[in-house]
Design a protein around this motif. Structure first.
Motif, mmCIF file in Angstrom:
data_model
loop_
_atom_site.group_PDB
_atom_site.id
_atom_site.type_symbol
_atom_site.label_atom_id
_atom_site.label_comp_id
_atom_site.label_asym_id
_atom_site.label_seq_id
_atom_site.Cartn_x
_atom_site.Cartn_y
_atom_site.Cartn_z
ATOM 1 N N UNK A 17 0.821 -1.222 0.000
ATOM 2 C CA UNK A 17 0.000 0.000 0.000
ATOM 3 C C UNK A 17 0.851 1.267 0.000
ATOM 4 N N UNK A 18 1.926 1.277 0.805
ATOM 5 C CA UNK A 18 2.672 2.535 0.954
ATOM 6 C C UNK A 18 3.318 2.972 -0.356
ATOM 7 N N UNK A 19 3.476 2.017 -1.298
ATOM 8 C CA UNK A 19 4.090 2.379 -2.580
ATOM 9 C C UNK A 19 3.067 2.896 -3.583
ATOM 10 N N UNK A 20 1.804 2.762 -3.260
ATOM 11 C CA UNK A 20 0.753 3.044 -4.249
ATOM 12 C C UNK A 20 -0.134 4.227 -3.842
ATOM 13 N N UNK A 21 -0.335 4.402 -2.535
ATOM 14 C CA UNK A 21 -1.229 5.471 -2.077
ATOM 15 C C UNK A 21 -0.594 6.831 -2.409
ATOM 16 N N UNK A 22 -1.387 7.708 -3.007
ATOM 17 C CA UNK A 22 -0.903 9.042 -3.374
ATOM 18 C C UNK A 22 -1.856 10.105 -2.811
ATOM 19 N N UNK A 23 -1.378 11.341 -2.717
ATOM 20 C CA UNK A 23 -2.266 12.397 -2.193
ATOM 21 C C UNK A 23 -3.472 12.603 -3.117
ATOM 22 N N UNK A 24 -4.622 12.807 -2.516
ATOM 23 C CA UNK A 24 -5.836 13.045 -3.311
ATOM 24 C C UNK A 24 -5.802 14.442 -3.931
ATOM 25 N N UNK A 25 -6.218 14.503 -5.204
ATOM 26 C CA UNK A 25 -6.370 15.808 -5.867
ATOM 27 C C UNK A 25 -7.755 15.834 -6.506
ATOM 28 N N UNK A 26 -8.242 17.040 -6.738
ATOM 29 C CA UNK A 26 -9.606 17.145 -7.274
ATOM 30 C C UNK A 26 -9.757 16.408 -8.598
ATOM 31 N N UNK A 27 -8.673 16.355 -9.377
ATOM 32 C CA UNK A 27 -8.763 15.706 -10.693
ATOM 33 C C UNK A 27 -8.439 14.213 -10.631
ATOM 34 N N UNK A 28 -8.271 13.658 -9.417
ATOM 35 C CA UNK A 28 -7.916 12.236 -9.299
ATOM 36 C C UNK A 28 -9.003 11.368 -9.927
ATOM 37 N N UNK A 29 -8.560 10.295 -10.581
ATOM 38 C CA UNK A 29 -9.539 9.371 -11.169
ATOM 39 C C UNK A 29 -10.292 8.659 -10.032
ATOM 40 N N UNK A 30 -11.467 8.072 -10.324
ATOM 41 C CA UNK A 30 -12.246 7.426 -9.256
ATOM 42 C C UNK A 30 -11.488 6.281 -8.593
ATOM 43 N N UNK A 31 -11.580 6.245 -7.280
ATOM 44 C CA UNK A 31 -10.928 5.190 -6.503
ATOM 45 C C UNK A 31 -11.437 5.248 -5.073
ATOM 46 N N UNK A 32 -10.614 4.762 -4.162
ATOM 47 C CA UNK A 32 -10.913 4.854 -2.730
ATOM 48 C C UNK A 32 -10.136 6.045 -2.187
ATOM 49 N N UNK A 33 -10.784 6.854 -1.350
ATOM 50 C CA UNK A 33 -10.095 7.979 -0.726
ATOM 51 C C UNK A 33 -10.170 7.851 0.792
ATOM 52 N N UNK A 34 -9.004 7.809 1.416
ATOM 53 C CA UNK A 34 -8.937 7.751 2.879
ATOM 54 C C UNK A 34 -8.961 9.167 3.437
ATOM 55 N N UNK A 35 -9.746 9.370 4.486
ATOM 56 C CA UNK A 35 -9.792 10.666 5.180
ATOM 57 C C UNK A 35 -9.748 10.390 6.670
ATOM 58 N N UNK A 36 -8.804 10.991 7.374
ATOM 59 C CA UNK A 36 -8.739 10.788 8.817
ATOM 60 C C UNK A 36 -9.660 11.742 9.559
ATOM 61 N N UNK A 37 -10.151 11.270 10.712
ATOM 62 C CA UNK A 37 -10.945 12.135 11.590
ATOM 63 C C UNK A 37 -10.276 12.085 12.971
ATOM 64 N N UNK A 38 -9.396 13.053 13.199
ATOM 65 C CA UNK A 38 -8.630 13.081 14.447
ATOM 66 C C UNK A 38 -9.437 13.731 15.555
ATOM 67 N N UNK A 39 -10.295 12.950 16.159
ATOM 68 C CA UNK A 39 -11.243 13.526 17.127
ATOM 69 C C UNK A 39 -11.637 12.468 18.163
ATOM 70 N N UNK A 40 -11.545 12.846 19.435
ATOM 71 C CA UNK A 40 -12.140 11.983 20.457
ATOM 72 C C UNK A 40 -12.953 12.812 21.456
#
Ligand SMILES: N=CN[C@@H](CCC(=O)O)C(=O)O
Length: 309
Positions: A17-40
């Protein structure tokens, strides 16, 4: 992005995974997007063990070394962070906004928690997206794999224990159906009032003690029937649904829980429905995560959820 690091194999076709995951950009093709929620903040308000704000970092670290078996890309859209107890509602609104934008860009968002107050943000993001698309009365099915209903009365305090009561109230205000399946709930850890509320709301309830090998197929069929009556599915996994031996790193470890093997199969059933719009994984608390067991379990579930082969 610095968390996406690890071992590199020299053989061909050996990506992780670490070799393939890239930063999301608005023009990114469809895929899975990870978003963290740093909240407790929701866990703190619910008098639980805080620490889930560090969950997204720990989840990325656990995902990084996993073998890559996907065709479509995975992106990382960074974190939405909560700055103190009073910032919870604002953090939820920011996460909802980010998820709605990703959905509008044809992405499958997978949010990494964070306390289960993130469920209200996830549902709000999906709702915002569907309303913007002109859907008037969408049948959204919520599949919650969880030891708790999280249907506490939100009128005094909103917390990690209230998101589905908040969602039920919003559905009622809009005249939308509230379709909620809570699978893995513990009778010992949910009061009679919560069971009564769940029954009144027509929740599909499966207790942890029902998850026996000879009953599992019947539970899957029930889940399939539930999903058949929905247009869109939102999957939310509170990691405290797993036994504490498999998931010690949560606010409320489960004495019994539902085995990882069964949870994984349920997640695959939701994945294969063709109706999954977004997912989140809540309550990972690295401070109590002996040997990173909970993060590893969660990473494996995310890996299975996002398989596209
Ligand atoms: N999201 C978790 N909700 C549980 C937490 C229980 C606990 O921390 O003891 C609940 O409100 O019941």
């Amino acid at each position: 992005m610095s968390l996406w690091a690890g071992r590199e194999d020299v053989e061909p076709d050996s990506l992780r995974w670490h070799q393939v995951v890239t930063p999301y950009k608005r023009a990114s093709e469809p895929g899975v997007v990870l978003v963290g929620f740093g909240c407790d903040a929701g866990v703190a308000r619910n008098q639980g063990r805080v620490g889930a704000a560090e969950g997204p970092r720990s989840l990325r670290r656990a995902l990084a070394p996993l073998a890559w078996h996907r065709r479509a890309p995975v992106f990382d859209a960074g974190d939405v962070n909560c700055h103190g107890n009073d910032d919870m509602e604002s953090a939820q609104a920011r996460l909802a906004e980010r998820l709605a934008t990703l959905l509008a860009n044809s992405q499958l968002p997978v949010a990494l928690g964070g306390g289960h107050e993130m469920a209200y943000a996830s549902w709000s993001g999906l709702t915002r997206h569907l309303e913007a698309r002109g859907e008037r009365c969408p049948k959204i099915g919520i599949v919650n794999l969880d030891a708790h209903f999280d249907l506490r009365d939100p009128s005094q305090v909103r917390s990690s224990g209230t998101p589905f009561a908040q969602i039920a109230a919003e559905c009622e205000a809009r005249g939308w159906p509230f379709r909620y399946a809570c699978l893995g709930v513990s009778r010992a850890n949910n009061t009679r009032a919560l069971f009564d509320r769940a029954r009144k709301l027509g929740v599909l309830i499966k207790e942890d003690r029902e998850f026996l090998p000879h009953r599992f197929e019947a539970i899957q069929r029930e889940l399939e029937r539930f999903m058949a009556h929905c247009d869109h599915l939102y999957l939310t996994v509170d990691l405290d649904v797993l036994p504490s031996s498999e998931a010690p790193g949560v606010s409320a470890p489960a004495a019994r829980g539902v085995a990882l093997a069964m949870i994984e199969t349920l997640i695959e059933t939701v994945r294969d429905s063709g109706k999954l719009r977004l997912a989140d994984f809540a309550e990972l608390n690295p401070s109590f995560d002996n040997d990173g067991r909970t993060a590893r379990a969660a990473a494996r579930l995310i890996h299975q959820l996002t398989l596209d082969t």
